[in-house]
Motif scaffolding. Sequence first.
Motif, PDB file in Angstrom:
ATOM      1  N   ASP A 175       3.790 -10.532 -10.020  1.00 23.80           N
ATOM      2  CA  ASP A 175       4.131 -11.083  -8.434  1.00 23.80           C
ATOM      3  C   ASP A 175       5.627 -11.585  -8.596  1.00 23.80           C
ATOM      4  OD1 ASP A 175       4.404 -11.915  -5.891  1.00 23.80           O
ATOM      5  OD2 ASP A 175       2.908 -13.483  -6.233  1.00 23.80           O
ATOM      6  N   ASP A 209       5.863 -12.373  -0.280  1.00 20.61           N
ATOM      7  CA  ASP A 209       5.114 -13.153  -1.188  1.00 20.61           C
ATOM      8  C   ASP A 209       3.556 -13.429  -1.124  1.00 20.61           C
ATOM      9  OD1 ASP A 209       5.052 -14.258  -3.742  1.00 20.61           O
ATOM     10  OD2 ASP A 209       6.127 -16.055  -3.517  1.00 20.61           O
ATOM     11  N   GLU A 233       1.381 -11.513  -0.905  1.00 19.25           N
ATOM     12  CA  GLU A 233       0.794 -10.041  -1.133  1.00 19.25           C
ATOM     13  C   GLU A 233      -0.591  -9.845  -1.329  1.00 19.25           C
ATOM     14  OE1 GLU A 233       2.150 -11.880  -3.204  1.00 19.25           O
ATOM     15  OE2 GLU A 233       0.529 -11.589  -5.048  1.00 19.25           O
TER      16      GLU A 233
HETATM   17 MN    MN Z   1       3.000 -13.936  -3.919  1.00 19.59          MN
END
Ligand code: MN
Length: 511
Positions: A284, A361, A363
Motif C-alpha cells: 500500500d 489511500d 483502498e
Molecule cells: Mn491505504
Amino acid sequence: MQFTFPTETQELATLRVDACALILFEGELSDNPVLRALDQALSGILPGLLEDEQFTGKKTQSFTLHTHGKVGAGRVLLVGAGKRKDFQLNDVRSLTARAVRMANASRTRSIGIVLPELEPQHAERVAQLVTEGAVLSCYQFDKYWTGERKKPSVLSDVIVLPGVPGALSGSPSSDPAIKAAQVRGVARGQAVAQGTMLARDLVNEGANEMTPRHLAEVAGKLAKERGLDLTVLGPSECRELGMRLFLAVAQGSNEEPRFIHLTYRPSGTPRRKVVLIGKSVTFDSGGLSIKTSDGMLDMKMDMGGGGAVLGAMSALSQLGCPDEVHVICAATENMPSGTAYKLGDVLRSMNGKTVEINNTDAEGRLTLADALSYAQEKIKPDLMIDFATLTGACEVALGPHCAGVMTNTQDASTPLLDAARAAGEEMWPLPLPERLSEALKSDIADVKQCGDRKGGCLTAGLFLKEFVGETPWIHVDMAGPVKATSESGHHSKGATGFGVASIIEFLLPRS
Ligand code: MN
Ligand code: BES
Ligand code: ZN
C-alpha cells in the motif's frame, strides 16, 4: 517438537534434560521445595545467588543457573511469574515462551517445564498453551539470513511437569481422560502455532515476492494439501462480475490482481456457512494520495488480514471444523502511476452502489466492499467476518496491541470477542454510530469513500456496512496488532500472525 507429560514422579536430581525451567511466583521462593532440593544439590549457594541477582520472581525477571552436573538438568532456568493472585491460565503461553527463549539461548535440545499447580480440568488448555508458547517462541523469519546468524532452534523435546509441592511432578496423571485431553491440547496447539507461523511468514515476506499472484499460489498449495476447493479470478473475470472498486485499486500497478476464494467443506452437514475475508493489499503506497516514506515502511504488511484467514484455514481444515468455511482474499497492490485510479472518480461496485473517490489511500475498504458483495451473492453465508489492517486511526484509538471490532449484529460479535480473550489476542468493541454516516454523504455518488479524520476507523466501518445488507457481519480492524515492534512472549519482532488463534478458538468447539 515433541511434548510429553510424564506419568511417573520426576525428581530434580534425576530428570535428564538439557534445561529445566521453574515457573516461580513472586515472594514464594523460600518455601519452594524444588528450590530447596536444588539448593541442597548445589551445596547451599542458591540463596546468595538469588540475592546477588535480585531474583524475587517478579514477572519480568529470569535467571539461568548452570548446575555443573549436580542435578540431572544441565541448566536450571528460573522464570518469574509475578504474584500468584494475578496469575491467569493464559499466562502459561507466555511463561513457556520465556522459558523456551532462555533455553534456546544455549541451544538446548530438551527442556523440562515445571508449571504452577493447575486443576486437572484445565489439562487440554494447558497442553495447548504450552505447545503454542514453545513452538511460536522458536519462530524466526530467517529466510534471508546468511552465515553465522542463521541458527534455527534445535529444541525437540518438551517435558511438561505439573507443579506439585515436593517434587517436579508429584501426582502425575495416568488418568486416560486427562491423557486424551493433553493429546488433544497438543494437537490443537500445534495447529494454532503452524497457522500463526504461516500467517507470519506471508506477512513478513517483502512485497516484491508476496505479490497477488504469489498469494494465489500459496492458496493453491494450501488447497492441494488440505483438499480445499479453490477459485482464483483474474482481472477480466473480476470485470465480468462487476468488481470495479477492487479493480480500480489494482489498475495503477504492473502486478495483476487476484481474487482468491478457498472453500472448506466439513464431512457432515455444515453447522453454518462462515465467510472469512482478509484484506490483502500486498503493498500500500497510498496510490496517488501517496504516503510518506515512513508511512510506507511497513506497508508490505497490508495483507495481514489475508495472512490471518489463510493461516486459520490451514489449521481449521486440518483439525476438522463443523462449519463450511470460505476464505476470500481480494489481492492487489495500491500503486501510483499513469493508469492509477484518481480522486474524484466515481466507481460502480459489484452490488451496484456508486462510490466517489476522495483519497486513494483508503483502498482497503474498496477491496473489501467488493469481497463482501461477492460473498453475499455467491455464497449466501450465515456470517461474514473481515480482518483488515484498515486504518491508522484504529491504532491511535486502541493502541498497538488491540484490534477494533465493529458489527451489524451484536449477538454475532460477542462470541468472537470471547474467543479472542481465550486465545490471548486483544480485541475491543467499537460502535458504528448512525450519525457519523453523514461524513460519507456524496453529492455525486451513492456514498463517499472516506470521511474526515474524526472517528476514522468508525467511518471506515460505516462504509463497509453500506455493502453488507442483512447478513450478520463483523469487521476486525487489526492495523495495530498485525505487527510487533519488539520480541515479547510468544511474539517475535515483525508480523504477529494476529487473528489466527482467535478464528480457531471461535470456529472450533472443544470436546
Ligand atoms: Mn491505504
Ligand atoms: N493500510 C492502511 C492502514 C494502516 C496504517 C495499516 C498504518 C497499518 C498501519 C490503509 O490503507 C490506509 O492508508 N488508511 C488511511 C485511511 C485514510 C486515508 C482515510 C489511514 O489510516 O491514514
Ligand atoms: Zn491499506
